[in-house]
Write a protein that holds these residues in place. Structure first.
Motif, PDB file in Angstrom:
ATOM      1  N   LYS A   1       0.806  -1.221   0.000  1.00 51.32           N
ATOM      2  CA  LYS A   1       0.000   0.000   0.000  1.00 51.32           C
ATOM      3  C   LYS A   1       0.842   1.275   0.000  1.00 51.32           C
ATOM      4  CE  LYS A   1      -3.855  -2.425   0.602  1.00 51.32           C
ATOM      5  NZ  LYS A   1      -4.880  -2.544  -0.445  1.00 51.32           N
ATOM      6  N   ASP A   2       2.007   1.212   0.620  1.00 54.47           N
ATOM      7  CA  ASP A   2       2.833   2.418   0.740  1.00 54.47           C
ATOM      8  C   ASP A   2       4.032   2.385  -0.201  1.00 54.47           C
ATOM      9  OD1 ASP A   2       4.107   0.342   1.988  1.00 54.47           O
ATOM     10  OD2 ASP A   2       4.659   1.453   3.798  1.00 54.47           O
ATOM     11  N   TYR A   3       3.913   1.650  -1.323  1.00 54.08           N
ATOM     12  CA  TYR A   3       5.035   1.571  -2.244  1.00 54.08           C
ATOM     13  C   TYR A   3       5.402   2.970  -2.741  1.00 54.08           C
ATOM     14  CZ  TYR A   3       8.246  -0.246  -5.680  1.00 54.08           C
ATOM     15  OH  TYR A   3       9.387  -0.519  -6.384  1.00 54.08           O
ATOM     16  N   PRO A   4       6.686   3.341  -2.686  1.00 53.46           N
ATOM     17  CA  PRO A   4       7.089   4.723  -2.976  1.00 53.46           C
ATOM     18  C   PRO A   4       6.687   5.262  -4.348  1.00 53.46           C
ATOM     19  CG  PRO A   4       8.859   3.563  -1.858  1.00 53.46           C
ATOM     20  CD  PRO A   4       7.813   2.539  -2.189  1.00 53.46           C
ATOM     21  N   ASN A   5       6.877   4.467  -5.417  1.00 50.53           N
ATOM     22  CA  ASN A   5       6.527   4.938  -6.752  1.00 50.53           C
ATOM     23  C   ASN A   5       5.088   4.498  -7.056  1.00 50.53           C
ATOM     24  OD1 ASN A   5       6.182   5.092  -9.664  1.00 50.53           O
ATOM     25  ND2 ASN A   5       8.382   5.417  -9.791  1.00 50.53           N
ATOM     26  N   THR A   6       4.169   5.413  -6.903  1.00 50.44           N
ATOM     27  CA  THR A   6       2.751   5.060  -7.042  1.00 50.44           C
ATOM     28  C   THR A   6       2.396   4.655  -8.468  1.00 50.44           C
ATOM     29  OG1 THR A   6       2.226   7.416  -7.336  1.00 50.44           O
ATOM     30  CG2 THR A   6       2.043   6.512  -5.104  1.00 50.44           C
ATOM     31  N   ASP A   7       3.063   5.229  -9.458  1.00 53.22           N
ATOM     32  CA  ASP A   7       2.788   4.860 -10.848  1.00 53.22           C
ATOM     33  C   ASP A   7       3.180   3.408 -11.096  1.00 53.22           C
ATOM     34  OD1 ASP A   7       2.004   5.732 -13.595  1.00 53.22           O
ATOM     35  OD2 ASP A   7       4.086   5.206 -14.047  1.00 53.22           O
ATOM     36  N   PHE A   8       4.358   3.011 -10.629  1.00 52.29           N
ATOM     37  CA  PHE A   8       4.811   1.621 -10.736  1.00 52.29           C
ATOM     38  C   PHE A   8       3.825   0.705 -10.024  1.00 52.29           C
ATOM     39  CE2 PHE A   8       7.040  -2.160  -9.502  1.00 52.29           C
ATOM     40  CZ  PHE A   8       8.022  -2.387 -10.462  1.00 52.29           C
ATOM     41  N   ALA A   9       3.409   1.099  -8.837  1.00 55.45           N
ATOM     42  CA  ALA A   9       2.525   0.264  -8.024  1.00 55.45           C
ATOM     43  C   ALA A   9       1.169   0.039  -8.690  1.00 55.45           C
ATOM     44  CB  ALA A   9       2.331   0.902  -6.650  1.00 55.45           C
ATOM     45  N   LYS A  10       0.722   1.014  -9.483  1.00 61.21           N
ATOM     46  CA  LYS A  10      -0.574   0.896 -10.155  1.00 61.21           C
ATOM     47  C   LYS A  10      -0.496   0.069 -11.440  1.00 61.21           C
ATOM     48  CE  LYS A  10      -2.337   5.389  -8.587  1.00 61.21           C
ATOM     49  NZ  LYS A  10      -2.692   6.768  -9.021  1.00 61.21           N
ATOM     50  N   LYS A  11       0.654   0.115 -12.108  1.00 61.79           N
ATOM     51  CA  LYS A  11       0.754  -0.478 -13.443  1.00 61.79           C
ATOM     52  C   LYS A  11       1.315  -1.894 -13.468  1.00 61.79           C
ATOM     53  CE  LYS A  11       1.296   3.872 -16.004  1.00 61.79           C
ATOM     54  NZ  LYS A  11       2.205   4.669 -16.874  1.00 61.79           N
TER      55      LYS A  11
END
Length: 262
Positions: free
Chosen positions: A19-29
């Motif tokens: 949930k708190d992964y630093p790169n939110t774009d990476f985490a979503k894709k």
């Protein structure tokens, strides 16, 4: 195992679990499936940044701190390159979903049911009976201890220690359905990416009777080869405390001489 239990999904993005992964774009894709098949552009962990902090990176969370802001590599080569950081993230996801430390999870759910009593990933500072020393070849051809190249401890991307006998037990446990269902094992050992050389965590090679799945690995002063040949009901394991190529050559030598009935 966690997918079969319905606790995680292959096509869920990283951010579903971290949930708190630093790169939110990476985490979503980037999805779990992409990490498992090296198609998410997660990148490498053996970088200058890692080298500078090699002995300070001690947990999977430490790797995320070091690389978690890095963007997805969307280049033609990068998106499908072998990406060991992706397997670090998979280990971190195992921790998040199971609530267990990654190393404890592997001991309980892989090593124990397979009877692998001589396999683990304890830190290099812990004395482990019979753990071999690696030797790497320098420019002058002399062999030197690889101690100065080793991480603090192995990660979910590799680097643990084992024995040939334990790797045979691992193969036996897989084909007996002790670790995964036979349906999931079939999926994991079936090509899942371009080039048809990788499933989920397993390399795939050969054709017909000589088709195999398994994995190899290496770093300065260490090399391993593990291959299971379903049609021949044969397992080939080679381990070496020398630079990459040492074990692979041995495995090739033996595998190329196995009796095959086409």
């Amino acid at each position: 195992q966690l997918v079969e239990q319905g606790r995680m999904a292959l096509d869920a993005p990283v951010g579903t679990y971290l949930k708190d992964y630093p790169n939110t774009d990476f985490a979503k894709k980037v999805t779990v499936r992409q990490l498992l098949t090296h198609t998410g552009g997660a990148g490498d962990i053996f970088t200058p940044e890692y080298d500078a902090k090699r002995l300070q990176v001690r947990t999977l969370a430490d790797y995320v701190t070091l690389f978690g802001r890095r963007a997805q590599d969307t280049s033609a080569d990068g998106k499908t390159a072998y990406a060991n950081y992706g397997f670090v993230l998979l280990g971190r996801i195992v921790e998040a979903v199971s609530g267990e430390d990654y190393y404890a999870y592997v001991r309980r759910h892989v090593f124990a049911p397979a009877g692998m009593k001589d396999s683990d990933s304890l830190p290099e500072t812990v004395a482990v009976p019979n753990r071999s020393h690696g030797y790497t070849k320098g420019k002058d051809g002399a062999l030197t201890d690889n101690q100065d190249t080793l991480p603090w401890r192995a990660s979910s991307a590799g680097g643990g220690y084992t024995t040939a006998a334990d790797m045979i037990r691992f193969a036996d446990a897989l084909r007996a359905g002790k670790l995964l269902s036979k349906a999931m094992l079939t999926q994991a050992t079936t090509p899942q990416r371009p080039g048809d050389w990788y499933g989920f965590g397993f390399m795939i090679g050969g054709k017909g009777a000589t088709r195999y799945w398994g994995h190899g690995g290496g770093a300065p002063g260490m090399n391993a080869a593990f291959r299971f040949y379903p049609e021949l009901d044969a397992v080939v394991v080679a381990l070496a405390n020398l630079d990459p190529g040492a074990a692979d050559i041995e495995a090739d030598f033996y595998a190329n001489r196995m009796a095959v009935n086409e």
